[in-house]
Motif scaffolding. Structure first.
Motif, short mmCIF file in Angstrom:
data_model
loop_
_atom_site.label_atom_id
_atom_site.label_comp_id
_atom_site.label_asym_id
_atom_site.label_seq_id
_atom_site.Cartn_x
_atom_site.Cartn_y
_atom_site.Cartn_z
N ALA A 103 0.83 -1.20 0.00
CA ALA A 103 0.00 0.00 0.00
C ALA A 103 0.86 1.25 0.00
CB ALA A 103 -0.91 -0.01 1.22
N LYS A 104 0.37 2.28 -0.69
CA LYS A 104 1.07 3.55 -0.72
C LYS A 104 0.66 4.44 0.44
CE LYS A 104 1.23 3.42 -5.79
NZ LYS A 104 0.83 4.11 -7.03
N GLY A 105 -0.47 4.16 1.03
CA GLY A 105 -0.97 4.98 2.13
C GLY A 105 -0.33 4.62 3.45
N LYS A 106 -0.95 5.12 4.52
CA LYS A 106 -0.39 4.94 5.85
C LYS A 106 -1.13 3.88 6.66
CE LYS A 106 1.42 9.63 6.26
NZ LYS A 106 1.43 10.86 7.07
N ALA A 107 -2.33 3.50 6.22
CA ALA A 107 -3.09 2.53 6.99
C ALA A 107 -4.10 1.86 6.08
CB ALA A 107 -3.80 3.21 8.15
N CYS A 108 -4.72 0.80 6.62
CA CYS A 108 -5.67 0.05 5.82
C CYS A 108 -6.76 -0.50 6.73
CB CYS A 108 -4.96 -1.10 5.10
SG CYS A 108 -6.07 -2.08 4.06
N ALA A 109 -8.04 -0.32 6.31
CA ALA A 109 -9.17 -0.92 7.01
C ALA A 109 -9.65 -2.09 6.18
CB ALA A 109 -10.29 0.09 7.20
N THR A 110 -9.75 -3.26 6.80
CA THR A 110 -10.13 -4.47 6.08
C THR A 110 -11.46 -5.00 6.59
OG1 THR A 110 -9.00 -5.94 7.59
CG2 THR A 110 -7.73 -5.09 5.75
N TYR A 111 -12.23 -5.59 5.64
CA TYR A 111 -13.51 -6.20 6.02
C TYR A 111 -13.58 -7.55 5.33
CZ TYR A 111 -18.35 -6.66 7.40
OH TYR A 111 -19.52 -7.09 7.98
N PRO A 112 -13.88 -8.62 6.08
CA PRO A 112 -13.87 -9.96 5.48
C PRO A 112 -15.05 -10.16 4.53
CG PRO A 112 -14.69 -10.05 7.71
CD PRO A 112 -14.21 -8.66 7.50
N LEU A 113 -14.82 -10.94 3.49
CA LEU A 113 -15.87 -11.33 2.56
C LEU A 113 -16.21 -12.79 2.84
CD1 LEU A 113 -14.48 -9.69 -0.71
CD2 LEU A 113 -16.09 -8.74 0.95
N LEU A 114 -17.32 -12.99 3.52
CA LEU A 114 -17.74 -14.33 3.91
C LEU A 114 -18.85 -14.80 2.98
CD1 LEU A 114 -17.89 -13.88 7.78
CD2 LEU A 114 -16.01 -14.78 6.42
N ILE A 115 -18.65 -15.94 2.37
CA ILE A 115 -19.65 -16.55 1.51
C ILE A 115 -19.95 -17.93 2.07
CG2 ILE A 115 -20.14 -17.42 -0.81
CD1 ILE A 115 -18.37 -15.19 -1.88
N ASP A 116 -21.21 -18.13 2.47
CA ASP A 116 -21.62 -19.37 3.12
C ASP A 116 -20.76 -19.65 4.35
OD1 ASP A 116 -23.57 -19.78 1.18
OD2 ASP A 116 -22.20 -20.91 -0.12
N ASP A 117 -20.54 -18.57 5.14
CA ASP A 117 -19.77 -18.65 6.39
C ASP A 117 -18.34 -19.09 6.17
OD1 ASP A 117 -21.94 -17.85 7.92
OD2 ASP A 117 -22.70 -19.90 8.09
N ARG A 118 -17.83 -18.89 4.98
CA ARG A 118 -16.44 -19.24 4.69
C ARG A 118 -15.73 -18.02 4.14
NH1 ARG A 118 -13.79 -21.12 0.21
NH2 ARG A 118 -15.77 -21.22 -0.94
N LEU A 119 -14.49 -17.83 4.57
CA LEU A 119 -13.73 -16.65 4.15
C LEU A 119 -13.34 -16.79 2.68
CD1 LEU A 119 -12.43 -13.98 5.05
CD2 LEU A 119 -10.36 -15.28 5.58
N TRP A 120 -13.95 -15.94 1.83
CA TRP A 120 -13.65 -15.94 0.40
C TRP A 120 -12.48 -15.00 0.11
CZ3 TRP A 120 -13.66 -11.97 -3.16
CH2 TRP A 120 -13.58 -12.36 -4.51
N GLY A 121 -12.41 -13.90 0.83
CA GLY A 121 -11.38 -12.89 0.63
C GLY A 121 -11.63 -11.73 1.57
N TYR A 122 -11.09 -10.58 1.24
CA TYR A 122 -11.36 -9.40 2.05
C TYR A 122 -11.40 -8.16 1.19
CZ TYR A 122 -6.23 -9.50 2.11
OH TYR A 122 -4.92 -9.58 1.75
#
Length: 755
Positions: A103-122
């Motif tokens: 990342a070029k910035g100073k921070a990052c906010a992440t949110y999980p992508l859950l599909i059928d209660d399984r982590l697909w990505g973020y």
């Protein structure tokens, strides 16, 4: 390899519009999506596909492969589990490489992508300000966007997608309308384009009336200048957002203090479109501040008067304030701990405090009370109950944290002392109950032994009661024979320490020393020789049972693990001391009772000790000499024979004769050394033990006494006693056959007198 997710959705341009809208609303540098793909080969890492948006242009997705052997789980540790459970996380720049993001910035906010209660990505937003905190409404918008990205998995046709988009729009409207803070979309001219219910409540206008006004019209004139200045900086690109406190004029012309946070939304060409404003009512806080100010009391003065330590710091790690109590308790001035890192370096539980700080920034709420150990400047450890509260924006700074501590050191110390006292009390009560029980057992044993008529009866009682007293200990009781030359083991408790059935007194170190012998570490010392094995593994002690210098037996007892020193045993096992004394006394009584039953040890006529008593004393002396102890008997044994005394009995009668004999012996005893002892060996033969040679003096004493008796009684004038004496010097060699020597002397003298 799979294709990027957004490329497969029916209307990716609308999804990018959602990304763009969110990125502008939150003033993000980038908004991007990362999908986690299991590798085709088991290499222990993941392939990532990225789709991103930036204010300048839309970038196509491109596959990335981690150039490390760690999997994403290894990189993130516990945070991977938190993401997979649906938690939104905030990362500083130094943590972004763990996510595989450059990342070029100073921070990052992440949110999980859950599909059928399984982590697909973020789903992630790159933020320019390292310490930016996302309000709750922003998190809800992120969640809405994440749901839109997951369309491809949740909905299979265009109708379902459009239906879901309608539901998302409804959800967006609901979130905006029901937010707990005031929200407004404001045009570049300052007029309200869209407002929510909370803002209408704050300013007191109905939505329709408020939409007809501008923020300039409801802003208090004294505060409008600063507000317009910030707006101009936004429009010219000097700042991306601003926060301030100002006053609104309500519909009833009253004033209300609010906290204002404004972001400018631009289009793809960086042309300003509208403002997003977040408004919170801070009237109550302002009233408190005004009241304190009127009394000449500042916020810092209030904190300085608090009886517990207080520290204020920001997300940059700068310590803004510590109160006087903090300095008093820890000894640290503000100059000693200008940063949080400087303070963490001085405390005991540094890792625990780091987690607390991380938690207060991530949750933006008050942390739960945690107990930590703090090292003062003097090196003393204090125990604190530590709590942190995220104040948000205050003192013209974002993300300010106020932490308070309650010093629990004295309380915990007092609680520990009380707990220790309770333990001691419980121990004392238990010991008292145990002592009471053991005292009852010993009393019962004493009464039983007093009524026993034989050794066999006594042994049965001792075995039963002794077993209760010894509890888990092993032990044995060996009884000595009359001559004191052999001991026989008659009682075994437990394994009996594997003692021999028969052994000599000299096998026991306790008998040799004449007192209790402790063997605390059998592996290092020399054990007694009365055990079957040369070495035993159990610590023990042996107590010789002695009464009136006569060895009666041996009591052997194993030591418990807690009885590691002699003082412990004497303090904790007093009952064993008493048991030893009681057994010695009981065995002594039994022995003398048996001796008295077999044959009295005193002459019934004179009252002096007889031959049995003499032989018994000589046997005891033999044991002492064998044990290499100092002799206690006088060294000279003189045999005294008085012949023709039978004529006195015939002349005066036996009663008168016996009285004369006793009177004669009493006068003799009076003339001898106090250590001397007189025994009536047999008939008119007597044995005197004396510390010096008395052979000649005995004859003179008897002659002198007899002459006086004849002068007192004329009937005795015709009787002349014949007195003879012989002396034996007691030595270890002669002590072996003293009785035999006396018999030979008596025989010789009798034959000589007959001749």
């Amino acid at each position: 390899m799979q294709k990027p997710l957004l490329a497969t959705i029916g209307q990716p341009e609308k999804i990018r519009q959602v990304l763009e809208c969110l990125g502008k609303t939150l003033a993000a540098d980038r908004v991007f999506v990362v999908q986690l793909i299991a590798p085709e080969t088991n290499e222990g890492h993941f392939t990532k596909l990225i789709e991103e948006w930036s204010p300048s242009k839309v970038l196509p997705g491109a596959p990335l492969k981690l150039s490390r052997t760690e999997s994403i789980e290894d990189c993130l540790g516990d945070d991977f589990y938190r993401i997979s459970q649906g938690h939104c996380l905030f990362y500083a720049q130094n943590q972004l490489t763990a996510l595989g993001i450059s990342a070029k910035g100073k921070a990052c906010a992440t949110y999980p992508l859950l599909i059928d209660d399984r982590l697909w990505g973020y789903f992630a937003l790159e933020l320019k300000a390292r310490n930016t905190l996302l309000p709750e409404v922003a998190q809800q918008l992120i969640e809405l966007t994440a749901d839109s990205i997951a369309l491809e998995k949740k909905y299979q046709n265009r109708e379902d997608i459009e239906l879901h988009c309608q539901q998302c729009q409804l959800f967006h409207h609901t979130v905006f309308s029901q937010a707990e803070i005031g929200l407004a979309r404001v045009g570049l001219d300052g007029r309200f384009q869209h407002v929510n219910n909370k803002l209408c409540q704050i300013v007191g206008y109905p939505e329709k009336e408020l939409m007809a006004l501008s923020f300039q019209e409801i802003t208090y004139p004294d505060d409008l200048g600063d507000d317009l200045h910030y707006v101009q900086q936004l429009l010219t690109g000097k700042i991306e957002r601003y926060s301030m406190e100002k006053r609104y004029i309500r519909s009833d012309k009253s004033l209300v203090w609010i906290s204002l946070d404004v972001t400018l939304i631009r289009d793809a060409n960086e042309t300003p479109e509208y403002f997003i404003s977040a408004i919170q009512d801070i009237s109550y806080r302002k009233q408190i501040e005004t009241g304190l100010r009127e009394k000449g009391i500042s916020f810092y003065q209030v904190l300085n008067q608090l009886p517990y330590p207080v520290i204020i710091y920001n997300a940059e790690g700068e310590v803004l304030f510590i109160n006087q109590t903090w300095t008093t308790v820890t000894g640290y001035q503000h100059s000693d701990i200008p940063t949080i890192d400087a303070w963490i370096a001085k405390i005991k539980d540094s890792e625990k405090v780091k987690l607390l700080i991380k938690d207060v920034f991530e949750t933006k709420k008050q942390t739960k009370k945690k107990q930590i150990r703090v090292r003062t400047k003097a090196g003393i450890i204090r125990i604190w109950d530590f709590t942190s509260t995220n104040l948000g924006r205050i003192f013209n700074q974002d993300n300010v944290v106020l932490a308070t501590a309650v010093d629990m050191t004295e309380q915990i110390s007092a609680e520990f002392k009380i707990k220790l006292a309770n333990q001691k009390l419980s121990h004392s009560v238990a010991l008292l109950e145990k002592n009471k029980h053991q005292a009852n057992l010993l009393n019962h044993l004493n009464l039983q032994l007093q009524t026993c008529q034989s050794l066999s009866e006594s042994l049965l009682t001792i075995e039963a009661v002794g077993g209760e007293l010894l509890e888990s200990r092993q032990g044995f009781l060996a009884i000595a024979d009359v001559e004191g030359e052999k001991l026989t083991t008659l009682i075994r408790w437990g394994d009996g320490l594997n003692v021999k059935d028969n052994f000599s007194p000299q096998s026991c170190w306790g008998v040799r020393r004449g007192k209790r012998h402790f063997m605390l570490d059998p592996s290092q010392g020399i054990c007694c020789h009365h055990f079957q094995a040369e070495k035993i593994s159990i610590p023990y002690y042996c107590e010789p049972l002695i009464n009136n210098n006569i060895l009666l037996g041996i009591l052997g007892v194993s030591l418990l693990a807690t009885e590691t020193i002699v003082t412990d045993l004497s303090e904790q096992s007093w009952e064993l001391d008493f048991l030893g004394e009681l057994l010695a006394l009981s065995l002594s009584n039994l022995r003398f009772r048996q001796l008295a039953k077999d044959n009295l040890i005193h002459d019934s006529v004179t009252g002096y000790q007889n031959r049995k008593a003499l032989l018994q004393i000589l046997a005891q002396e033999k044991i002492k000499q064998h044990n290499s102890t100092a002799a206690s008997l006088p060294p000279f044994l003189t045999i005294l024979g008085i012949e023709k005394f039978k004529q006195v009995n015939q002349l005066l009668g036996y009663d008168a004769g016996n009285n004369l004999l006793k009177s004669l012996l009493d006068d003799l005893r009076y003339c001898l050394d106090p250590q001397s002892q007189i025994f009536r060996y047999e008939g008119m033969v007597f044995v005197i033990l004396s510390p010096e040679e008395i052979k000649e003096s005995l004859v003179n004493i008897i002659d002198s006494k007899w002459k006086k008796l004849k002068q007192q009684n004329k009937e005795l004038m015709e009787i002349d006693l014949h007195i003879w004496t012989e002396t034996i010097l007691l030595t270890p060699e002669k002590n072996q056959s003293v009785d035999h020597s006396i018999q030979k002397i008596i025989t010789f003298m009798s034959q000589r007198n007959l001749q």
